[in-house]
Each structure stands twice: as C-alpha cells, then as structure tokens.
Enzyme design. Structure first.
Site, PDB file in Angstrom:
ATOM      1  N   ASP A 137       0.823  -1.216   0.000  1.00  0.00           N
ATOM      2  CA  ASP A 137       0.000   0.000   0.000  1.00  0.00           C
ATOM      3  C   ASP A 137       0.857   1.266   0.000  1.00  0.00           C
ATOM      4  O   ASP A 137       0.418   2.317  -0.454  1.00  0.00           O
ATOM      5  CB  ASP A 137      -0.920   0.007   1.223  1.00  0.00           C
ATOM      6  CG  ASP A 137      -2.041  -1.029   1.107  1.00  0.00           C
ATOM      7  OD1 ASP A 137      -2.315  -1.469  -0.022  1.00  0.00           O
ATOM      8  OD2 ASP A 137      -2.627  -1.397   2.139  1.00  0.00           O
ATOM      9  N   GLY A 167       3.516  -6.700  -1.213  1.00  0.00           N
ATOM     10  CA  GLY A 167       4.071  -5.988  -0.066  1.00  0.00           C
ATOM     11  C   GLY A 167       3.693  -6.611   1.260  1.00  0.00           C
ATOM     12  O   GLY A 167       3.084  -7.684   1.328  1.00  0.00           O
ATOM     13  N   GLU A 398       2.092   5.087   5.637  1.00  0.00           N
ATOM     14  CA  GLU A 398       3.140   6.097   5.591  1.00  0.00           C
ATOM     15  C   GLU A 398       3.032   6.986   6.830  1.00  0.00           C
ATOM     16  O   GLU A 398       1.934   7.394   7.221  1.00  0.00           O
ATOM     17  CB  GLU A 398       3.008   6.962   4.327  1.00  0.00           C
ATOM     18  CG  GLU A 398       3.155   6.162   3.034  1.00  0.00           C
ATOM     19  CD  GLU A 398       4.518   5.557   2.890  1.00  0.00           C
ATOM     20  OE1 GLU A 398       5.515   6.303   2.981  1.00  0.00           O
ATOM     21  OE2 GLU A 398       4.608   4.321   2.707  1.00  0.00           O
TER      22      GLU A 398
END
Length: 428
Positions: A137, A167, A398
């Site tokens: 992501d 991922g 993030e």
C-alpha cells in the site's frame, strides 16, 4: 509456410530434428535483447526474447481486450514485503500482462519517495492507460501523492492506478477489488475496467502540508507502532509491526486528543455521491499548499467535539480488511470505498487492559460492541493532540511527523480516484 506457423509446427518434431531445424532456420529466428525499461527513468534490466515474440505479443492488437495496446508505466518496489517483488512480477505477472496487450515500461524504485517523484514528473502522454504499482500500500500512496502534486493535477487525478500486491500489507486491493495474490491481480488488469474510489486528504493545518490517501489515517497507539517499526524495517521485514506493537504495548503512554467531526447528515444518501467543486489543492515542490479543498459551497455548523483520552483514532475510507491473517477482520464494516463519506472510530480510554480487549474483539469483529468504542460516519474530522501526546499520524502505512501543536484535518474528495480493474462481482 509463414514464420509463425513454422515455429508452432516444429514443436511436433523429435528433439534432435527440432534442434537441427532450429540451426538451419536461424536466419529467420534471430534473437535480440529487449529491455524491460527503455528510458532514462529506469534501471537497467534486460531479458532475451525472440524477434517474432517481441513483434507478435507486444504489437499484435488482436491480443488486447479493447483492440489497442495499453501503454502503462510499471513502478516496482524491490524492497516490498519479503523482497520478492522482482520474482513476483517478472516470473508470474509480466508475461500475462504482455499477452493481454500491455506495453510496459518498468522502473524499480531506489529510495523512499522515488515512486512519488516518478509519478510527479513522468510524461502522462506516454502512459495514457495508467500506472501499475508492484508492492504494498505504501507505493500506491506514493504514486497517488505524486500525481496530485503535479501542476496538471486535474488530468493526473483521472489517471488509473493498477496494483500488483507484493508488499507487507495489501489492504486496498484486497478490500476494494477482492484480490489477494499477484496472478489474480494480473488477470483483473487484463480483463480491464475501472473502479472509482474516494480520495481523502490529511492536512497539517499549521504547516499547510497535505498528504492524500485511499485507505485510512490513524492516530494514537497504531501511529506510534508505525513510527517505532521503522527501526526494524531492514531486519524484520513485515514482522516489524509485531515487534514494534509488543514493545509499545509494554511501554504504553497515555494519549489525549481533541476531536471535532462533522457528521454525515441524516438526510444524506451515502449512495448519492455529492458533487465536488474542482479540487484546487496543488502542492509545490516543498509540499506547501497553494490552494484549498472545498467539499461543497455550504457552510456547516453542526460540528461535534470529543475531548479526553483515546487509545486510538481511525479515519477510514473503506472497511479496511487486511490481506494477511486468518480471520481477515474489518475495522470499519459500514465503510465503502465510493460512498462519499469517511468512517470515524474513536477508542476511548487508556490502559493495557482496554487496548488488549479492543484488539482481541477486533480479531473477532466484535470491537464495535465495546462500550468505549464510538463509530460514526462523517464528512470531515479535525484532530489535535494534547499535552505530551505524540503528534504523528499514519496514512496508508506512511508516517507523517508533526511538530509542536500539530492539528490534522481529514477531508474527502468523493470518487476522484481510479483503480485499474473491477471487483469480480461487478463483472457479472
């Protein structure tokens, strides 16, 4: 007899005769090196392909679903997950995409933020059919923010984003498109179609910095775990979140926030996506905001305020089902990726016992039954850390670091994003 039919017929010969015929016809089957990536954006990677395969597979329009070659940029994160994304793409996915008519230029990222830089500088005319992300992501989030940071963001926001899951977490493609593995993702891309998705913006109000997302933003314990996990990225890979979670649980601080949210009005039909004014949000080279985001032209005053201790705050854009795990629990079961609203979950209180009970209940999808969990659909949210509470937040995996008295504002851009592929149920 044509060259192509000769290549097929010779497979029926005995092995020795087949080798002899291949030597005698070497003039017709000269081989050449075809680069994965042919421009200065790419790293150097090459594979050996016969001439006829390069011509017939990459240029034959009959191989495509829509009768035309689809030109895309592929951005691959070689460090995603267990660092197997190269093998995933080149061995399992690339050939399937070529056969379905994709003309690809592959670029491997070399550092954090490289995907964002590529998306912000690439010539969109060269890749009118989208950008395919190979990784988790995080790389999707980088590409999204790179596109929305461009001067031509009105065009860039319409560019579809494809996902090949490789991922640590691939919640977005699993939740929205029901795709869990890279081969299924390649098949979905080959079938074509687009899926509209809401985009949300997280703005650090004081600094004027805005970050965009497609999945969720979170504050409190989970944001702290994300921050701590960066210390173990190189050594533990995907297991870094488990290690960071245990360490943070054992040294659990108190989190105090002030939360203001604008609830979705009772008369609003979530299925009817509200019209938005054009997004005047532009980001300069240093991520400073030039304009503002306007959800509509009306002035709303029915804000609701919550103050106190919160173990966690989640602002979700869809129901956020993790791709890994036995039970695949969902954090926001009422959320949809295109319903024109955000889903706010407030986990009130403090202490390890409440936190432990919440995560156990979450694994069983019972967390909304806990008396200290509040769940509401909203249009907009403002979050202010109080006291010594850490002021960082996470967006789609993030970490955004705030300084001083940071205040975060989450707003929505309904149905402004585009994902390549469709949910299997939508194709029936």
């Amino acid at each position: 007899m044509s060259l192509q039919s000769f290549q097929v017929d010779q497979t029926l010969l005995p092995r020795k005769l087949r080798k002899s015929s291949q030597r005698n016809t070497s003039f017709f089957t000269q081989r050449k090196f075809v680069p994965h990536c042919s421009t200065d954006l790419s790293t150097s990677c090459r594979e050996e392909l016969p001439n006829y395969l390069a011509v017939n597979v990459l240029q034959d329009k009959s191989n495509t679903r829509h009768g035309a070659v689809r030109k895309v940029l592929v951005i691959l994160n070689p460090n995603s997950g267990f660092r197997s994304s190269r093998d995933v793409f080149y061995k399992k996915v690339q050939s399937k995409l070529k056969l379905s008519g994709f003309l690809m230029e592959v670029v491997e990222t070399a550092y954090a933020g490289h995907a964002k830089f590529l998306a912000s500088t690439v010539d969109l005319n060269k890749f009118p059919d989208g950008i395919i992300c190979v990784g988790g992501d995080g790389i999707v989030n980088e590409v999204l923010n790179g596109l929305l940071g461009r001067d031509d963001f009105e065009v860039a926001i319409r560019l579809p984003i494809g996902i090949i899951p490789a991922g640590s977490d691939n919640s977005l493609v699993w939740t929205v498109l029901s795709i869990k593995d890279p081969v299924s993702a390649a098949i979905a891309l080959a079938k074509g179609g687009l899926t509209p998705i809401d985009v949300f913006a997280v703005k650090w109000i004081k600094a004027g910095v805005t970050h965009f997302g497609l999945t969720a933003s979170y504050y409190g314990f989970v944001a702290d775990v994300l921050e701590l996990s960066e210390n173990f990225r190189l050594h533990l890979g995907p297991f870094r979140y488990v290690a960071a979670g245990l360490l943070k649980f054992l040294s659990l601080p108190q989190y105090r926030f002030e939360v203001d949210y604008l609830p979705l009005s009772s008369g609003t039909n979530p299925e009817l996506k509200p019209l938005t004014e054009k997004c005047h949000q532009k980001l300069s080279d240093d991520d400073k905001v030039r304009g503002g985001i306007h959800l509509d032209g009306r002035i709303e005053d029915n804000w609701v305020t919550r103050k106190g201790e919160f173990l966690g705050i989640f602002v979700c854009n869809h129901f956020c089902k993790p791709a890994r795990g036995l039970l695949s629990p969902v954090i926001a079961p009422k959320a949809q990726h295109d319903d024109g609203s955000l889903d706010l979950i407030l986990v009130h209180g403090s202490g390890r016992l409440k936190l432990f009970c919440f995560f156990i209940a979450y694994q069983l999808c019972w967390h909304l039954l806990l008396p200290y969990v509040e769940y509401v659909k909203v249009k907009q949210v403002k979050i202010r850390p109080v006291g010594n509470t850490h002021n960082s937040c996470g967006v789609d995996g993030e970490l955004l670091r705030g300084e001083g008295k940071a205040e975060w504002q989450c707003s929505l851009l309904p149905a402004q994003g585009r994902l390549l592929g469709q949910h299997p149920g939508a194709l029936k």
